[in-house]
Design an enzyme around this catalytic site. Structure first.
Site, PDB file in Angstrom:
ATOM      1  N   SER A   1      11.006  24.696  10.198  1.00 53.55           N
ATOM      2  CA  SER A   1      10.341  23.679   9.377  1.00 53.55           C
ATOM      3  C   SER A   1       9.796  22.555  10.245  1.00 53.55           C
ATOM      4  O   SER A   1       8.736  22.004   9.970  1.00 53.55           O
ATOM      5  CB  SER A   1      11.315  23.091   8.360  1.00 53.55           C
ATOM      6  OG  SER A   1      11.736  24.076   7.459  1.00 53.55           O
TER       7      SER A   1
ATOM      8  N   HIS B   1       5.029  29.428  10.839  1.00 55.70           N
ATOM      9  CA  HIS B   1       5.705  28.724   9.751  1.00 55.70           C
ATOM     10  C   HIS B   1       5.245  29.318   8.416  1.00 55.70           C
ATOM     11  O   HIS B   1       4.202  28.942   7.877  1.00 55.70           O
ATOM     12  CB  HIS B   1       5.402  27.221   9.853  1.00 55.70           C
ATOM     13  CG  HIS B   1       6.031  26.409   8.777  1.00 55.70           C
ATOM     14  ND1 HIS B   1       5.429  25.319   8.215  1.00 55.70           N
ATOM     15  CD2 HIS B   1       7.218  26.549   8.133  1.00 55.70           C
ATOM     16  CE1 HIS B   1       6.210  24.826   7.282  1.00 55.70           C
ATOM     17  NE2 HIS B   1       7.298  25.545   7.212  1.00 55.70           N
TER      18      HIS B   1
ATOM     19  N   GLU C   1       1.355  28.543   8.665  1.00 55.22           N
ATOM     20  CA  GLU C   1       0.962  27.529   9.650  1.00 55.22           C
ATOM     21  C   GLU C   1       1.297  28.094  11.038  1.00 55.22           C
ATOM     22  O   GLU C   1       2.436  28.476  11.289  1.00 55.22           O
ATOM     23  CB  GLU C   1       1.752  26.240   9.378  1.00 55.22           C
ATOM     24  CG  GLU C   1       1.216  25.024  10.084  1.00 55.22           C
ATOM     25  CD  GLU C   1       2.003  23.762   9.683  1.00 55.22           C
ATOM     26  OE1 GLU C   1       3.200  23.860   9.360  1.00 55.22           O
ATOM     27  OE2 GLU C   1       1.409  22.673   9.711  1.00 55.22           O
TER      28      GLU C   1
ATOM     29  N   ASN D   1       5.170  19.807   7.131  1.00 58.51           N
ATOM     30  CA  ASN D   1       6.441  19.167   6.796  1.00 58.51           C
ATOM     31  C   ASN D   1       6.534  17.710   7.206  1.00 58.51           C
ATOM     32  O   ASN D   1       7.407  16.990   6.739  1.00 58.51           O
ATOM     33  CB  ASN D   1       7.605  19.985   7.360  1.00 58.51           C
ATOM     34  CG  ASN D   1       7.859  21.184   6.477  1.00 58.51           C
ATOM     35  OD1 ASN D   1       7.594  21.140   5.275  1.00 58.51           O
ATOM     36  ND2 ASN D   1       8.356  22.261   7.052  1.00 58.51           N
TER      37      ASN D   1
HETATM   38  P1  NAD Z   1      19.047  29.477   4.925  1.00 59.27           P
HETATM   39  O1  NAD Z   1      20.105  28.473   5.135  1.00 59.27           O
HETATM   40  O2  NAD Z   1      18.756  29.959   3.555  1.00 59.27           O
HETATM   41  O3  NAD Z   1      19.344  30.777   5.822  1.00 59.27           O
HETATM   42  C1  NAD Z   1      19.643  30.718   7.179  1.00 59.27           C
HETATM   43  C2  NAD Z   1      20.372  32.014   7.542  1.00 59.27           C
HETATM   44  O4  NAD Z   1      20.532  32.059   8.962  1.00 59.27           O
HETATM   45  C3  NAD Z   1      21.782  32.093   6.922  1.00 59.27           C
HETATM   46  O5  NAD Z   1      21.925  33.302   6.220  1.00 59.27           O
HETATM   47  C4  NAD Z   1      22.698  32.042   8.147  1.00 59.27           C
HETATM   48  O6  NAD Z   1      23.879  32.804   7.988  1.00 59.27           O
HETATM   49  C5  NAD Z   1      21.790  32.635   9.207  1.00 59.27           C
HETATM   50  N1  NAD Z   1      22.206  32.348  10.575  1.00 59.27           N
HETATM   51  C6  NAD Z   1      22.664  31.177  11.088  1.00 59.27           C
HETATM   52  N2  NAD Z   1      22.944  31.350  12.398  1.00 59.27           N
HETATM   53  C7  NAD Z   1      22.651  32.643  12.712  1.00 59.27           C
HETATM   54  C8  NAD Z   1      22.733  33.419  13.895  1.00 59.27           C
HETATM   55  N3  NAD Z   1      23.202  32.892  15.028  1.00 59.27           N
HETATM   56  N4  NAD Z   1      22.358  34.719  13.866  1.00 59.27           N
HETATM   57  C9  NAD Z   1      21.896  35.267  12.700  1.00 59.27           C
HETATM   58  N5  NAD Z   1      21.796  34.582  11.545  1.00 59.27           N
HETATM   59  C10 NAD Z   1      22.177  33.280  11.555  1.00 59.27           C
HETATM   60  O7  NAD Z   1      17.733  28.867   5.603  1.00 59.27           O
HETATM   61  P2  NAD Z   1      16.212  29.198   5.280  1.00 59.27           P
HETATM   62  O8  NAD Z   1      15.768  28.327   4.191  1.00 59.27           O
HETATM   63  O9  NAD Z   1      16.013  30.662   5.191  1.00 59.27           O
HETATM   64  O10 NAD Z   1      15.531  28.634   6.606  1.00 59.27           O
HETATM   65  C11 NAD Z   1      15.573  29.372   7.817  1.00 59.27           C
HETATM   66  C12 NAD Z   1      14.576  28.773   8.795  1.00 59.27           C
HETATM   67  O11 NAD Z   1      13.270  28.808   8.215  1.00 59.27           O
HETATM   68  C13 NAD Z   1      14.873  27.306   9.116  1.00 59.27           C
HETATM   69  O12 NAD Z   1      14.537  27.037  10.453  1.00 59.27           O
HETATM   70  C14 NAD Z   1      13.945  26.565   8.150  1.00 59.27           C
HETATM   71  O13 NAD Z   1      13.619  25.298   8.611  1.00 59.27           O
HETATM   72  C15 NAD Z   1      12.736  27.491   8.143  1.00 59.27           C
HETATM   73  N6  NAD Z   1      11.897  27.434   6.939  1.00 59.27           N
HETATM   74  C16 NAD Z   1      12.442  27.294   5.711  1.00 59.27           C
HETATM   75  C17 NAD Z   1      11.619  27.269   4.599  1.00 59.27           C
HETATM   76  C18 NAD Z   1      12.196  27.136   3.215  1.00 59.27           C
HETATM   77  O14 NAD Z   1      11.426  26.903   2.264  1.00 59.27           O
HETATM   78  N7  NAD Z   1      13.490  27.306   3.006  1.00 59.27           N
HETATM   79  C19 NAD Z   1      10.228  27.378   4.749  1.00 59.27           C
HETATM   80  C20 NAD Z   1       9.705  27.568   6.033  1.00 59.27           C
HETATM   81  C21 NAD Z   1      10.557  27.593   7.140  1.00 59.27           C
END
Ligand code: NAD
Length: 286
Positions: A120, A141, A153, A191
């Site tokens: 993000s 992104h 993005e 963001n």
């Molecule tokens: P989330 O918390 O739903 O999921 C993250 C997952 O990563 C969890 O299942 C966790 O167990 C796993 N994880 C953590 N450490 C790990 C490791 N060492 N090896 C393997 N898996 C591991 O988060 P999310 O919303 O899916 O976001 C993930 C990434 O995407 C973040 O960097 C976030 O900023 C980015 N992002 C999120 C969104 C959104 O709308 N949620 C949009 C774009 C980008």
């Protein structure tokens, strides 16, 4: 044409939808997370979201969910990573966790692998510094929910090569996506604006200026947005919103990003938004 295998790391909100979108476009996927329990939950999420996206957009997937899931291999280790061409990393928005994962990836993946960082707010240049070949790293992104959002993005880090950029664009085209290029500054274009807006809306609710429902109505009925900022925050995950604000606050050293205490309290209470059943709004039973 046979599609090349894509490794997706992190089977949370973004990882599950990416696995679904990729497999729906014929890509074999390796989906990695930390424990078997998380992966079992991820499979359930993929099934549920398949139904939801099909309801939202008829014909979005060319085959049934079983066919799609047959293309997804669930792993807790790096099995099969030595033959992937592309990695998309979506683990928790935390630089130390990402550093650990990228150091491990550098040791198991082939030299020519492209790494798409789905973050993000974190610096792509910083993430790339954890790998021996930073030229292969690019910010991809994706927006949430991935199968319904055509725009991505794209962010070039300091070392990202022209070849990596071109390969990433070809990959996105094959996935039916369009893109906007943004420079590598924390939060990029999306963001830096969105997180500030969400945070300010949280302050508005905390200060009693208007209720969450009415704040979102202003944006929907007043400004013609399809979704209000607070429902968007719930969809993203309030923990991810909070982490993002902290990255922005630390990176720019600007107090305008200081997280609203109401947001912190909701996260402390386990009200993480849609994924936990409750955030600014309630989703229990939905
Ligand atoms: P989330 O918390 O739903 O999921 C993250 C997952 O990563 C969890 O299942 C966790 O167990 C796993 N994880 C953590 N450490 C790990 C490791 N060492 N090896 C393997 N898996 C591991 O988060 P999310 O919303 O899916 O976001 C993930 C990434 O995407 C973040 O960097 C976030 O900023 C980015 N992002 C999120 C969104 C959104 O709308 N949620 C949009 C774009 C980008």
């Amino acid at each position: 044409m046979t599609k090349k295998t894509v490794a997706v790391i992190g089977a949370g909100v973004m990882g599950c939808d990416l696995a679904l979108d990729l497999s729906g476009h014929g890509y074999p996927v390796i989906l990695k997370d930390l424990t078997p329990d998380i992966l079992t939950r991820a499979e359930k999420t993929i099934r549920r979201n398949y139904k939801f996206f099909t309801l939202m957009k008829k014909g979005i997937f060319s085959s049934g969910v079983e066919d799609l899931l047959a293309r997804v291999t669930f792993v807790t280790d790096y099995k099969g990573f030595d033959r992937v061409d592309m990695v998309i990393e979506n683990i928790t928005e935390d630089l130390d966790s990402k550093a650990k994962v990228y150091r491990e990836l550098g040791a198991v993946c082939r030299d020519n692998v492209i790494y798409g960082v789905n973050t993000s707010c974190l610096s792509i240049t910083r993430v790339a510094s954890f790998l021996p070949r930073p030229e292969n790293v690019i910010g991809l992104h994706f927006l949430n929910p991935v199968p319904l959002k055509p725009l991505v993005e794209v962010i070039r880090g300091w070392h990202t090569s022209e070849k990596t950029l071109e390969e990433a664009k070809t990959f996105l085209k094959n996935l039916g996506k369009t893109w906007v290029e943004a420079r590598d500054f924390p939060g990029f274009a999306t963001n830096r604006v969105l997180m500030l807006t969400i945070n300010e809306c949280a302050w508005v609710v905390q200060d009693g200026v208007a209720e969450a429902r009415d704040v979102d109505r202003i944006f929907k009925e007043g400004f013609g947005h399809r979704m209000g900022p607070l429902a968007t925050a719930d969809l993203i995950g309030l923990d991810t919103v909070l982490r993002s604000l902290r990255v922005l606050q630390e990176s720019y050293g600007d107090p305008k990003y200081r997280p609203c205490p109401l947001l912190v309290k909701l996260v402390d209470a386990g009200c993480l938004g849609k994924k936990s059943g409750r955030g600014f709004f309630c989703y229990e039973g939905s």
